[in-house]
Design an enzyme around this catalytic site. Structure first.
Site, short mmCIF file in Angstrom:
data_model
loop_
_atom_site.label_atom_id
_atom_site.label_comp_id
_atom_site.label_asym_id
_atom_site.label_seq_id
_atom_site.Cartn_x
_atom_site.Cartn_y
_atom_site.Cartn_z
N HIS A 245 0.85 -1.18 0.00
CA HIS A 245 0.00 0.00 0.00
C HIS A 245 0.88 1.23 0.00
O HIS A 245 1.96 1.21 0.59
CB HIS A 245 -0.93 0.02 1.23
CG HIS A 245 -2.07 0.95 1.06
ND1 HIS A 245 -2.00 2.27 1.42
CD2 HIS A 245 -3.32 0.76 0.56
CE1 HIS A 245 -3.15 2.85 1.14
NE2 HIS A 245 -3.98 1.96 0.63
N GLU A 300 -7.77 -5.55 -0.32
CA GLU A 300 -8.31 -6.34 -1.42
C GLU A 300 -8.21 -7.85 -1.19
O GLU A 300 -8.95 -8.61 -1.80
CB GLU A 300 -7.58 -5.98 -2.73
CG GLU A 300 -7.60 -4.52 -3.09
CD GLU A 300 -8.98 -4.02 -3.50
OE1 GLU A 300 -9.97 -4.45 -2.88
OE2 GLU A 300 -9.05 -3.22 -4.43
N1 ACO Z 1 4.06 -7.49 -4.48
C1 ACO Z 1 5.39 -7.51 -4.67
N2 ACO Z 1 6.16 -6.40 -4.58
C2 ACO Z 1 5.53 -5.25 -4.26
C3 ACO Z 1 4.15 -5.17 -4.04
C4 ACO Z 1 3.40 -6.36 -4.16
N3 ACO Z 1 2.08 -6.36 -3.97
N4 ACO Z 1 3.83 -3.89 -3.75
C5 ACO Z 1 4.96 -3.19 -3.80
N5 ACO Z 1 6.00 -4.01 -4.11
C6 ACO Z 1 7.39 -3.66 -4.22
C7 ACO Z 1 7.72 -2.97 -5.52
O1 ACO Z 1 7.97 -3.86 -6.56
C8 ACO Z 1 8.93 -2.17 -5.12
O2 ACO Z 1 10.04 -3.03 -5.06
P1 ACO Z 1 11.43 -2.66 -5.75
O3 ACO Z 1 11.88 -1.45 -5.01
O4 ACO Z 1 12.26 -3.88 -5.52
O5 ACO Z 1 11.10 -2.36 -7.18
C9 ACO Z 1 8.61 -1.74 -3.68
O6 ACO Z 1 7.73 -2.73 -3.19
C10 ACO Z 1 7.97 -0.38 -3.57
O7 ACO Z 1 6.89 -0.33 -4.46
P2 ACO Z 1 6.21 0.99 -4.99
O8 ACO Z 1 5.95 0.83 -6.46
O9 ACO Z 1 7.00 2.21 -4.60
O10 ACO Z 1 4.89 0.99 -4.17
P3 ACO Z 1 3.67 1.97 -4.41
O11 ACO Z 1 3.42 2.71 -3.18
O12 ACO Z 1 3.89 2.77 -5.66
O13 ACO Z 1 2.50 0.93 -4.73
C11 ACO Z 1 0.58 -0.41 -4.62
C12 ACO Z 1 1.40 0.70 -3.93
C13 ACO Z 1 0.21 0.08 -6.04
C14 ACO Z 1 -0.70 -0.67 -3.85
C15 ACO Z 1 1.46 -1.69 -4.70
O14 ACO Z 1 1.76 -2.13 -3.40
C16 ACO Z 1 0.81 -2.79 -5.51
O15 ACO Z 1 0.95 -2.79 -6.73
N6 ACO Z 1 0.10 -3.78 -4.86
C17 ACO Z 1 -0.55 -4.85 -5.57
C18 ACO Z 1 -1.88 -4.40 -6.15
C19 ACO Z 1 -2.93 -4.20 -5.05
O16 ACO Z 1 -3.10 -5.05 -4.17
N7 ACO Z 1 -3.66 -3.08 -5.17
C20 ACO Z 1 -4.71 -2.71 -4.22
C21 ACO Z 1 -4.24 -1.61 -3.31
S1 ACO Z 1 -5.48 -1.18 -2.13
C22 ACO Z 1 -6.52 -0.14 -2.98
O17 ACO Z 1 -6.15 0.58 -3.83
C23 ACO Z 1 -7.96 -0.18 -2.65
#
Ligand code: ACO
Length: 358
Positions: A245, A300
């Site tokens: 998140h 989710e």
């Molecule tokens: N699985 C694996 N790795 C992840 C995940 C995940 N679910 N979420 C973040 N990371 C990793 C990224 O790959 C990144 O790693 P890296 O530095 O090695 O490249 C690191 O964690 C930081 O990620 P960011 O892209 O900076 O995280 P951001 O804050 O932009 O993304 C998000 C937040 C979009 C929710 C992300 O965690 C994600 O894509 N989750 C999966 C999709 C999901 O469950 N969405 C629902 C969110 S809740 C809602 O909106 C109602």
């Protein structure tokens, strides 16, 4: 500069606050855990309070939403054939954009009423079924479930869905709510803001995640495959749906509320135990492989299990999310319209500069 606007404050709001360090969601001065059991109509009163004119009580909101659902059905039904071949959220997008600005029903009421009516009819249409008209006297969420399924839901099912809908109604300046506020800031109107917000919600990184959570459970298939599947996915750079998140650094409090709903609905079902085993393994592996960022379970993951237990088709999950979140969008739009300025940030130009004329 942060390309994702992390930590940038773009609005002031009395509606909700996400404390990512404490894992706390405050809505209008209440912790989520204390209001998750409200009726949807009471949640409308809570969120619209002070932003709309006229008396605002649960009974009045119930009557207004009931009448507006009937109006929305009349607008949407003739357009249904145009949604042929579209997914439920695409169909919902099409029907919402047909709502006329000239409509005299207050637009916050119309938008909140229209989303479940349209979502239910597009889901049924995609299954080759006739739309079920709303019952204006019914509770908003129970009526939505009845319109999707074609029969009155049990009290347990209606209450479970209502807890989900109330839990996701508002959540600070998330991507879709920000979208709604940007559109509202241009004075384009609440109905346009809601269409734009739905488009933002649709993405798999925001409201599109719960369907893929179930796809992940299906693909993993067996307890023995949990670790290898997750290891491969993380090594490939995939994002595990239902984890991570932007704001929360600890467990999303909504996941806790929805896990309780899932347990109530599913009893001791194998699918729940399987999901718990996947959650535990995913958290362990993410902590090991993604050390730069603490990644926890988000809303989710258990949403997927709740909506599956309610026998809602997974391709409809994002549209069901919108049934709740449209309430938050509407309140944010009303708030933006009162005090907000046009939202117009800057970009940093990194392209070539024109050559000086000789
Ligand atoms: N699985 C694996 N790795 C992840 C995940 C995940 N679910 N979420 C973040 N990371 C990793 C990224 O790959 C990144 O790693 P890296 O530095 O090695 O490249 C690191 O964690 C930081 O990620 P960011 O892209 O900076 O995280 P951001 O804050 O932009 O993304 C998000 C937040 C979009 C929710 C992300 O965690 C994600 O894509 N989750 C999966 C999709 C999901 O469950 N969405 C629902 C969110 S809740 C809602 O909106 C109602």
């Amino acid at each position: 500069m942060s390309l994702g606007l992390d930590d940038v404050v773009a609005a002031e709001t009395v509606l909700s606050h996400v404390d990512g360090e404490a894992g706390r969601l405050i809505v209008r001065g209440f912790d989520l855990e204390d209001i998750a059991g409200l009726s949807f109509e009471a949640m409308c009163v809570l969120l619209w309070d002070g932003l709309v004119s006229g008396p605002l009580g649960e009974g009045a909101v119930k009557a207004a939403l009931g009448a507006a659902r009937v109006r929305a059905f009349a607008i949407g039904e003739p357009l249904l054939p145009q949604t042929a071949g579209l997914s439920p959220v695409e169909g919902l997008r099409l029907l919402l954009s047909a709502l006329p600005d000239r409509e005299t029903i207050p637009h916050h009421v119309l938008a909140v009423a229209a989303v479940p009516v349209f979502a239910a009819m597009v889901v049924r249409y995609s299954q080759g079924l006739k739309p079920v008209p709303p019952d204006s006297a019914a509770g908003h969420v129970a009526d939505f479930l009845a319109m999707v399924r074609g029969s009155k839901p049990s009290t347990q099912h209606a209450r479970a869905l209502e807890t989900y809908i109330v839990t996701v109604a508002d959540h600070g300046l998330n991507a879709s709510t920000f979208t709604a506020r940007v559109i509202a800031s241009t004075r384009a109107g609440l109905l346009s803001a809601v269409v734009g917000a739905l488009c933002a919600l649709k993405g798999p990184l925001h409201g599109g995640a719960p369907g893929p959570v179930l796809d992940m459970l299906d693909e993993i298939g067996s307890e023995a495959n949990i670790e290898p599947w997750l290891e491969t996915a993380i090594a490939r750079g995939d994002r595990l749906m239902g984890f991570g998140h932007r704001v929360y650094r600890v467990r999303d409090p909504r996941a806790e509320v929805l896990k309780r709903v899932a347990v109530d609905l599913r009893g001791q079902s194998n699918r729940l135990h399987f999901a718990e085993a996947i959650e535990a393994a995913a958290l362990r592996l993410l902590a090991k492989r993604k050390t730069a960022r603490r990644l926890e379970t988000n809303v989710e993951f258990y949403t997927a299990l709740v909506l599956e237990a309610l026998e809602l088709p997974r391709e409809a999950f994002t549209a069901v999310f919108a049934v709740g979140r449209v309430l938050g969008w509407s309140a944010h739009v009303l708030e933006q319209e009162v005090g907000g300025r046009i939202i117009r940030p800057q970009s940093r130009y990194i392209g070539p500069t024109p050559k000086q004329a000789a």
